[in-house]
Structure formats: C-alpha cells, structure tokens
Design an enzyme around this catalytic site. Structure first.
Site, PDB file in Angstrom:
ATOM      1  N   ASP A 291       2.666  52.454 -54.211  1.00 26.99           N
ATOM      2  CA  ASP A 291       1.811  51.748 -54.938  1.00 26.99           C
ATOM      3  C   ASP A 291       1.102  52.458 -55.819  1.00 26.99           C
ATOM      4  O   ASP A 291       1.251  51.881 -57.305  1.00 26.99           O
ATOM      5  CB  ASP A 291       0.809  50.581 -54.446  1.00 26.99           C
ATOM      6  CG  ASP A 291      -0.126  51.424 -53.254  1.00 26.99           C
ATOM      7  OD1 ASP A 291      -0.269  52.730 -53.093  1.00 26.99           O
ATOM      8  OD2 ASP A 291      -0.892  51.009 -53.224  1.00 26.99           O
TER       9      ASP A 291
ATOM     10  N   HIS B 219      -6.593  50.189 -44.800  1.00 27.48           N
ATOM     11  CA  HIS B 219      -7.875  50.259 -44.796  1.00 27.48           C
ATOM     12  C   HIS B 219      -8.372  50.277 -43.844  1.00 27.48           C
ATOM     13  O   HIS B 219      -9.857  49.120 -43.611  1.00 27.48           O
ATOM     14  CB  HIS B 219      -7.976  49.021 -46.073  1.00 27.48           C
ATOM     15  CG  HIS B 219      -7.613  49.772 -47.306  1.00 27.48           C
ATOM     16  ND1 HIS B 219      -7.407  50.620 -47.721  1.00 27.48           N
ATOM     17  CD2 HIS B 219      -6.534  49.453 -48.082  1.00 27.48           C
ATOM     18  CE1 HIS B 219      -7.546  51.003 -49.714  1.00 27.48           C
ATOM     19  NE2 HIS B 219      -6.819  50.475 -49.010  1.00 27.48           N
TER      20      HIS B 219
ATOM     21  N   HIS C 227      -4.261  53.856 -53.167  1.00 25.55           N
ATOM     22  CA  HIS C 227      -5.805  53.501 -52.513  1.00 25.55           C
ATOM     23  C   HIS C 227      -6.012  54.377 -51.835  1.00 25.55           C
ATOM     24  O   HIS C 227      -5.561  54.833 -50.644  1.00 25.55           O
ATOM     25  CB  HIS C 227      -5.839  52.423 -52.383  1.00 25.55           C
ATOM     26  CG  HIS C 227      -5.182  50.949 -53.599  1.00 25.55           C
ATOM     27  ND1 HIS C 227      -4.189  50.347 -52.879  1.00 25.55           N
ATOM     28  CD2 HIS C 227      -6.237  50.776 -53.756  1.00 25.55           C
ATOM     29  CE1 HIS C 227      -3.831  49.298 -54.047  1.00 25.55           C
ATOM     30  NE2 HIS C 227      -4.886  49.146 -54.538  1.00 25.55           N
TER      31      HIS C 227
ATOM     32  N   ASP D 243      -0.807  57.173 -50.440  1.00 30.39           N
ATOM     33  CA  ASP D 243      -1.135  55.670 -51.177  1.00 30.39           C
ATOM     34  C   ASP D 243      -1.930  55.030 -51.883  1.00 30.39           C
ATOM     35  O   ASP D 243      -2.931  56.560 -52.746  1.00 30.39           O
ATOM     36  CB  ASP D 243      -1.655  54.904 -49.791  1.00 30.39           C
ATOM     37  CG  ASP D 243      -1.589  53.740 -50.247  1.00 30.39           C
ATOM     38  OD1 ASP D 243      -0.352  52.035 -49.924  1.00 30.39           O
ATOM     39  OD2 ASP D 243      -2.473  53.126 -51.743  1.00 30.39           O
TER      40      ASP D 243
END
Length: 350
Positions: A283, A159, A196, A194
């Site tokens: 995740d 991120h 996200h 991931d």
C-alpha cells in the site's frame, strides 16, 4: 522453488464498513484483494498451496488467551444480547491495567482498538486461516530447508498486538512467523515495508532483543496509526536498540523509500539474523487508495531486488495493499525481482 500458501477460508471475512473522520465508509480490506494477489502469484508460475492446520499453539505463543477466546466467542455473545450485525466497540479504556471486563460491550472495547476491525460470524475463521497460512510458509523454511516462502495472508496482521485488534488486523501473522522461526534461530528480524507502521508487531517485541523489528512507513505524525512509529521509539528494557522506525514524509516515492530500505538493511546486517520475516505491504504504491506514499511498480521491483540480497532464510508475509490498477503488478514485480536476486544468495543455514 518458492512455495506460496493460501486458504480459501481467508475469503470468508468481510468487515464491510468503518468510521473515517466521523463518516461511515467501506472497508477496503475486501476478499477481492486476495483474488487479485493470487492472480499475480499464478503469473509468477507458482501454485497456491493450502496450509495444513498447525493448531493453536503457534498463535497462543503470541496472543493472550483472553483475546483468543474473545475472537472465537464475541460474535455469539453479541448476537445473544441483541447486538448489531457486526461487533463494533463504542467505548475504550484509558488503559488496560484494571480488571478484565465481564460484559461483552466492555470486552469489545478492550480488544478492538478502532472501528476498522469489526467482528462478524466468519471473522475468526478467516483470521485463523490467515495465521495458518503464515505458519505453513514458515514451516516450509524450517522443516523443508527452503530458502524462502510466500504467505498470502488476508486479513493482514501487523496492527494486531498480543491482545488488541486494529487496522483490519486480528492475528499478527508476521509476529507468529517470527516466533516460529525462533525455534531454530537465535536472532530473527522482521522488516515491515507496509505504508502503515506495524504498531502491533512493535508492541509484541518491544522489550525483546532476540527479534529485531524494523518498519518503513508514512510519518505517523500525519498518518495512521498516529500514536506509534516515530523514530525515537527504540525499544525498552532488553529491547532497547532493537526496534527501528523510519517514518517518511507523505508523498515520498521510490528514491526516499529505497534510501530508507538501505538504512534498514544496514541495521539488519549488524544484527546478523538467522532468518527474516518481510511484512510485505504493497500500500506504499502511488495507486493505492490510501495515498500516503508514491512508490511505483518499478520501485517495488527494486525493493524486492534489495531484499533479495539477504543471505538467510526469508518468509514473505502479505500485509496491506488495497484494490488498485497496479496491485497485482506491484506484487509481481516485487516477487519476480526478489526471486531473481535471492536465487543467487544461498542461505546461511538451510
């Protein structure tokens, strides 16, 4: 034999709390994550090697000088001005095209994209060690001719853009690894699995055609990071066509994720990279506290098996994956299946 890397300095950072829907909640990106994942690495029969210090140059190849100075000095500035225990922004710019702020509050708003990336006294040391871990794994592939290596990076990185932290991420380990690989390979791909979207990675390479970025993730229309990760984001300038997002509906499980992975691998095959970075988030698990997708441990094994078919040097960089009953099992299943398949496929360039 695959080498795995980790530095104990990565355990020093603990962001404690962040704001979710207006409420202060514990940050799930805790040192315990690394301890759980290291247990899975041991179960795989691998020892975690401490990375040597490769210095700032590989990090500065991705991140802006002002940002790196900020991460190293903002805590001291904040404390000297009587600030709170953690550096947390209370104002953000509409854009970042104006003059760079002199005041520490302005700098915090400029560089910290949300409240999930507070800066403490030890944040820089852990983020720096996490980046060195990714560099060590990459240099094992580059310098030692290894086919693959695993970097247990914590805090994660995908991120973080060139000058903005976000989503528990400070330095973009996957991007740093990819840039290092460019020293030898004309084309490098980053495949992000991931939960996200890797918005920082996308931002860094969005106008480049030498590093292809691909991300499979929960649909940002309904999930963090919300503003990036949509299918229509394809790159700009020279990078048009070299950024690929495959957002999945919330609750998607093994079948949907594996279908998206097949699409991503087909695109990568056409790109024909000399080396690949896997931004290895765990995740997407059905047991992860974020709860966006529902991939099973067997699903992670199948993801590892499919990625293991890559016939080029591959660096596995740990991204998300938070404390749950199956966190260690998910990593074990992924790497076990990846190694079994990957061992059958010699790299294009050793």
């Amino acid at each position: 034999m695959m080498h795995a890397y980790f530095s104990d300095d990565q355990l020093r950072h603990h962001g404690k709390t962040f704001i979710v829907a207006g409420e202060r909640k514990p940050i799930p990106e805790v040192p315990e994550r690394a301890e759980i994942l290291s247990g899975a690495v041991s179960r795989l029969g691998l020892s975690l090697r401490a990375p040597r210090d490769f210095g700032m140059d590989p990090i500065a190849a991705i991140h802006d000088a002002n940002y790196l100075t900020f991460l190293q000095t903002i805590y001291q500035q904040w404390q000297a001005a009587g600030g709170s225990e953690l550096v947390i922004p209370n104002i953000h710019p509409f854009d970042r095209n104006g003059p760079y702020p002199r005041h520490h509050v302005g700098k915090a708003g400029f560089h910290l994209g949300d409240t999930s990336c507070p800066v403490s006294e030890t944040t820089w040391y852990s983020a720096y060690a996490s980046a060195q871990t990714a560099i060590a794994a990459t240099r094992h592939v580059l310098d030692d001719g290894a086919n693959t290596a695993y970097a247990l990076c914590r805090p994660p990185g995908h991120h973080a853009s060139s000058n903005i932290a976000g989503g528990f991420c400070y330095l973009n380990n996957s991007a740093i690894a990819a840039q290092e690989l460019r020293a030898k390979y004309d084309r490098v791909a980053i495949l992000d699995v991931d939960l996200h979207h890797g918005n920082g990675t996308q931002h860094i390479f969005y106008d480049r055609d030498d590093v292809m970025t691909l991300s499979i993730h929960a649909d940002p229309s309904d999930f963090y990071p919300f503003f990036w990760g949509h299918a229509q984001e394809r790159g700009e300038g020279a990078g048009v066509g070299f950024n690929h997002n495959d957002p999945l509906p919330l609750g998607s499980g093994d079948a949907a994720f594996l279908s998206a992975l097949d699409r991503a691998l087909a695109v990568m095959d056409d790109f024909n990279p000399g080396a690949v970075v896997i931004a290895l988030g765990l995740d997407a698990s059905r047991d992860d506290p974020f709860g966006g997708l529902t991939v099973s441990p067997d699903g992670f094994a199948k993801i590892g098996e499919k990625i293991g078919t890559l016939k080029c040097p591959t660096v596995l960089v740990q991204e998300g994956g938070y404390v749950s009953n199956t966190l260690a099992e998910n990593l074990y299943q992924f790497i076990s299946a990846f190694r079994t398949t990957n061992d059958k496929n010699a790299p294009k360039n050793a």
